[in-house]
Scaffold this motif. Structure first.
Motif, PDB file in Angstrom:
ATOM      1  N   UNK A 179      17.607   7.465   9.662  1.00  0.00           N
ATOM      2  CA  UNK A 179      17.225   6.726   8.460  1.00  0.00           C
ATOM      3  C   UNK A 179      16.218   5.632   8.786  1.00  0.00           C
ATOM      4  N   UNK A 180      16.483   4.890   9.829  1.00  0.00           N
ATOM      5  CA  UNK A 180      15.595   3.792  10.203  1.00  0.00           C
ATOM      6  C   UNK A 180      14.227   4.307  10.616  1.00  0.00           C
ATOM      7  N   UNK A 181      14.189   5.434  11.298  1.00  0.00           N
ATOM      8  CA  UNK A 181      12.920   6.034  11.687  1.00  0.00           C
ATOM      9  C   UNK A 181      12.095   6.390  10.445  1.00  0.00           C
ATOM     10  N   UNK A 182      12.767   6.926   9.429  1.00  0.00           N
ATOM     11  CA  UNK A 182      12.084   7.257   8.176  1.00  0.00           C
ATOM     12  C   UNK A 182      11.618   6.006   7.441  1.00  0.00           C
ATOM     13  N   UNK A 183      12.423   4.958   7.451  1.00  0.00           N
ATOM     14  CA  UNK A 183      12.091   3.738   6.732  1.00  0.00           C
ATOM     15  C   UNK A 183      10.920   2.994   7.352  1.00  0.00           C
ATOM     16  N   UNK A 184      10.712   3.174   8.637  1.00  0.00           N
ATOM     17  CA  UNK A 184       9.625   2.463   9.322  1.00  0.00           C
ATOM     18  C   UNK A 184       8.233   2.904   8.854  1.00  0.00           C
ATOM     19  N   UNK A 226       9.859  -1.953   1.934  1.00  0.00           N
ATOM     20  CA  UNK A 226      11.027  -1.164   1.532  1.00  0.00           C
ATOM     21  C   UNK A 226      11.806  -1.907   0.461  1.00  0.00           C
ATOM     22  N   UNK A 227      12.109  -1.183  -0.590  1.00  0.00           N
ATOM     23  CA  UNK A 227      12.995  -1.673  -1.662  1.00  0.00           C
ATOM     24  C   UNK A 227      14.298  -0.896  -1.509  1.00  0.00           C
ATOM     25  N   UNK A 228      15.384  -1.630  -1.292  1.00  0.00           N
ATOM     26  CA  UNK A 228      16.702  -1.033  -1.088  1.00  0.00           C
ATOM     27  C   UNK A 228      17.531  -1.211  -2.357  1.00  0.00           C
ATOM     28  N   UNK A 229      17.956  -0.094  -2.949  1.00  0.00           N
ATOM     29  CA  UNK A 229      18.734  -0.153  -4.189  1.00  0.00           C
ATOM     30  C   UNK A 229      20.131   0.393  -3.942  1.00  0.00           C
ATOM     31  N   UNK A 230      21.140  -0.418  -4.232  1.00  0.00           N
ATOM     32  CA  UNK A 230      22.524  -0.039  -3.954  1.00  0.00           C
ATOM     33  C   UNK A 230      23.306   0.060  -5.262  1.00  0.00           C
ATOM     34  N   UNK A 231      23.551   1.288  -5.683  1.00  0.00           N
ATOM     35  CA  UNK A 231      24.446   1.540  -6.812  1.00  0.00           C
ATOM     36  C   UNK A 231      25.843   1.647  -6.218  1.00  0.00           C
ATOM     37  N   UNK A 232      26.757   0.833  -6.699  1.00  0.00           N
ATOM     38  CA  UNK A 232      28.076   0.741  -6.077  1.00  0.00           C
ATOM     39  C   UNK A 232      28.852   2.060  -6.146  1.00  0.00           C
ATOM     40  N   UNK A 233      28.446   2.982  -7.050  1.00  0.00           N
ATOM     41  CA  UNK A 233      29.192   4.243  -7.109  1.00  0.00           C
ATOM     42  C   UNK A 233      28.855   5.187  -5.951  1.00  0.00           C
ATOM     43  N   UNK A 234      27.947   4.763  -5.056  1.00  0.00           N
ATOM     44  CA  UNK A 234      27.771   5.494  -3.806  1.00  0.00           C
ATOM     45  C   UNK A 234      29.051   5.428  -2.979  1.00  0.00           C
ATOM     46  N   UNK A 235      29.792   4.349  -3.196  1.00  0.00           N
ATOM     47  CA  UNK A 235      31.056   4.139  -2.491  1.00  0.00           C
ATOM     48  C   UNK A 235      32.178   4.885  -3.208  1.00  0.00           C
ATOM     49  N   UNK A 236      33.096   5.440  -2.441  1.00  0.00           N
ATOM     50  CA  UNK A 236      34.230   6.147  -3.023  1.00  0.00           C
ATOM     51  C   UNK A 236      35.031   5.212  -3.931  1.00  0.00           C
ATOM     52  N   UNK A 237      35.498   5.718  -5.085  1.00  0.00           N
ATOM     53  CA  UNK A 237      36.241   4.849  -6.014  1.00  0.00           C
ATOM     54  C   UNK A 237      37.520   4.267  -5.433  1.00  0.00           C
ATOM     55  N   UNK A 238      38.008   4.826  -4.328  1.00  0.00           N
ATOM     56  CA  UNK A 238      39.167   4.230  -3.662  1.00  0.00           C
ATOM     57  C   UNK A 238      38.863   2.862  -3.089  1.00  0.00           C
ATOM     58  N   UNK A 239      37.577   2.619  -2.816  1.00  0.00           N
ATOM     59  CA  UNK A 239      37.139   1.338  -2.273  1.00  0.00           C
ATOM     60  C   UNK A 239      36.401   0.496  -3.309  1.00  0.00           C
ATOM     61  N   UNK A 240      35.843   1.166  -4.344  1.00  0.00           N
ATOM     62  CA  UNK A 240      35.052   0.455  -5.366  1.00  0.00           C
ATOM     63  C   UNK A 240      35.338   1.061  -6.736  1.00  0.00           C
ATOM     64  N   UNK A 241      36.496   0.737  -7.320  1.00  0.00           N
ATOM     65  CA  UNK A 241      36.873   1.317  -8.611  1.00  0.00           C
ATOM     66  C   UNK A 241      36.179   0.688  -9.810  1.00  0.00           C
ATOM     67  N   UNK A 242      35.557  -0.463  -9.616  1.00  0.00           N
ATOM     68  CA  UNK A 242      34.974  -1.196 -10.738  1.00  0.00           C
ATOM     69  C   UNK A 242      33.569  -0.775 -11.067  1.00  0.00           C
ATOM     70  N   UNK A 243      33.420   0.405 -11.669  1.00  0.00           N
ATOM     71  CA  UNK A 243      32.114   0.896 -12.078  1.00  0.00           C
ATOM     72  C   UNK A 243      32.284   1.933 -13.173  1.00  0.00           C
ATOM     73  N   UNK A 254       0.822  -1.210   0.000  1.00  0.00           N
ATOM     74  CA  UNK A 254       0.000   0.000   0.000  1.00  0.00           C
ATOM     75  C   UNK A 254       0.855   1.259   0.000  1.00  0.00           C
ATOM     76  N   UNK A 255       1.993   1.206   0.703  1.00  0.00           N
ATOM     77  CA  UNK A 255       2.842   2.391   0.837  1.00  0.00           C
ATOM     78  C   UNK A 255       4.315   2.007   0.714  1.00  0.00           C
ATOM     79  N   UNK A 256       4.747   1.606  -0.493  1.00  0.00           N
ATOM     80  CA  UNK A 256       6.132   1.167  -0.679  1.00  0.00           C
ATOM     81  C   UNK A 256       7.115   2.334  -0.693  1.00  0.00           C
ATOM     82  N   UNK A 257       8.303   2.078  -0.175  1.00  0.00           N
ATOM     83  CA  UNK A 257       9.353   3.091  -0.177  1.00  0.00           C
ATOM     84  C   UNK A 257      10.581   2.604  -0.909  1.00  0.00           C
ATOM     85  N   UNK A 258      11.339   3.550  -1.458  1.00  0.00           N
ATOM     86  CA  UNK A 258      12.570   3.234  -2.175  1.00  0.00           C
ATOM     87  C   UNK A 258      13.728   3.971  -1.517  1.00  0.00           C
ATOM     88  N   UNK A 259      14.688   3.220  -0.997  1.00  0.00           N
ATOM     89  CA  UNK A 259      15.886   3.784  -0.380  1.00  0.00           C
ATOM     90  C   UNK A 259      17.062   3.471  -1.301  1.00  0.00           C
TER      91      UNK A 259
END
Length: 247
Positions: free
Chosen positions: A164-169, A174-191, A84-89
């Motif tokens: 964040x958790x208070x907002x997610x409740x 909840x649909x959680x979408x993780x684009x790896x470029x959220x991470x600094x390229x020093x830790x995740x250069x493969x993108x 009824x009330x889906x969220x996207x994080x």
């Protein structure tokens, strides 16, 4: 939990070709219940239809391995119809709110979800954003979309997690979408996009460790990892670690 492979990179518009290889690389050595979506890099419509129909049939919690971020459009669309009330994080360096052209892409999937009435603008939370086009910043401000830059974490990681958790409740799903470029390229250069000043891998994992206790997280996707652009397999290994947090 069901793992769904979606090896599709055409939605990156040539900017991250190779990310279709990520699902198989991430799953090396991992035993799990694995399904996959049939994709056609020359046929967006057919691919998005296949994604939608596959996710629509899943009744359990699921984890999608992409692929580029365009796949989130069809998967969230199917997911949203179950609540009824889906969220996207979203963890992402970019808001992905460009003006759409011929088809949904990794640069405009979020704008399409909102503009087509699939997702309420107030039900979006963006984390790690640090690169906006003029079009995107205007759209985000106009829609009053909640977003948090990496600088937000300077005020306290655990305080951020609490907020964040208070907002997610407030969402029943909840649909959680993780684009790896959220991470600094020093830790995740493969993108495909290397945007300095991102989250550390430890910061991302800490946030995931905190929020995963929420029972309303029913779907996760991990996108934009590109083994062809990786260094010492760092990004693929981080992808495996992210996946392991939810298995």
């Amino acid at each position: 939990m069901i793992i769904v492979k979606i090896p599709f990179s055409a939605g990156s518009l040539g900017k991250n070709d190779g990310c279709e290889k990520a699902p198989d690389e991430i799953l090396k050595g991992i035993e799990a219940d694995i399904d996959s979506v049939k994709v056609d890099k020359y046929n967006f419509e057919e691919t998005f239809k296949n994604i939608y129909e596959k996710i629509k049939l899943i009744k359990d919690k699921f984890f999608i391995l992409g692929g580029d971020h365009s796949i989130t459009y069809s998967s969230f669309k199917a997911f949203s119809e179950k609540y009824k009330n889906p969220g996207l994080v979203v963890f992402d360096a970019h808001p992905d709110c460009e003006i759409s052209t011929k088809t949904v892409s990794h640069e405009d999937y979020l704008r399409n979800l909102i503009d087509k009435g699939i997702l309420k603008k107030e039900n979006v939370i963006l984390i790690g954003v640090r690169k906006f086009s003029k079009t995107e910043i205007n759209y985000v401000k106009e829609k009053v979309i909640k977003y948090y830059t990496p600088k937000t974490l300077n005020y306290g990681l655990d305080d951020f997690c609490d907020m964040l958790m208070e907002n997610m409740r407030q969402f029943d799903g909840v649909y959680l979408s993780i684009d790896i470029d959220a991470v600094d390229p020093g830790f995740a250069p493969g993108t495909g996009y290397l945007e300095p000043g991102g989250l550390s891998s430890r910061e991302l994992l800490h946030i995931l460790e905190r929020i995963k206790i929420l029972k309303n997280i029913q779907a996760i996707d991990l996108v934009e990892i590109n083994p062809d652009k990786d260094v010492n397999n760092m990004t693929v290994l981080l992808g495996q670690k992210i996946l392991s947090e939810f298995l």
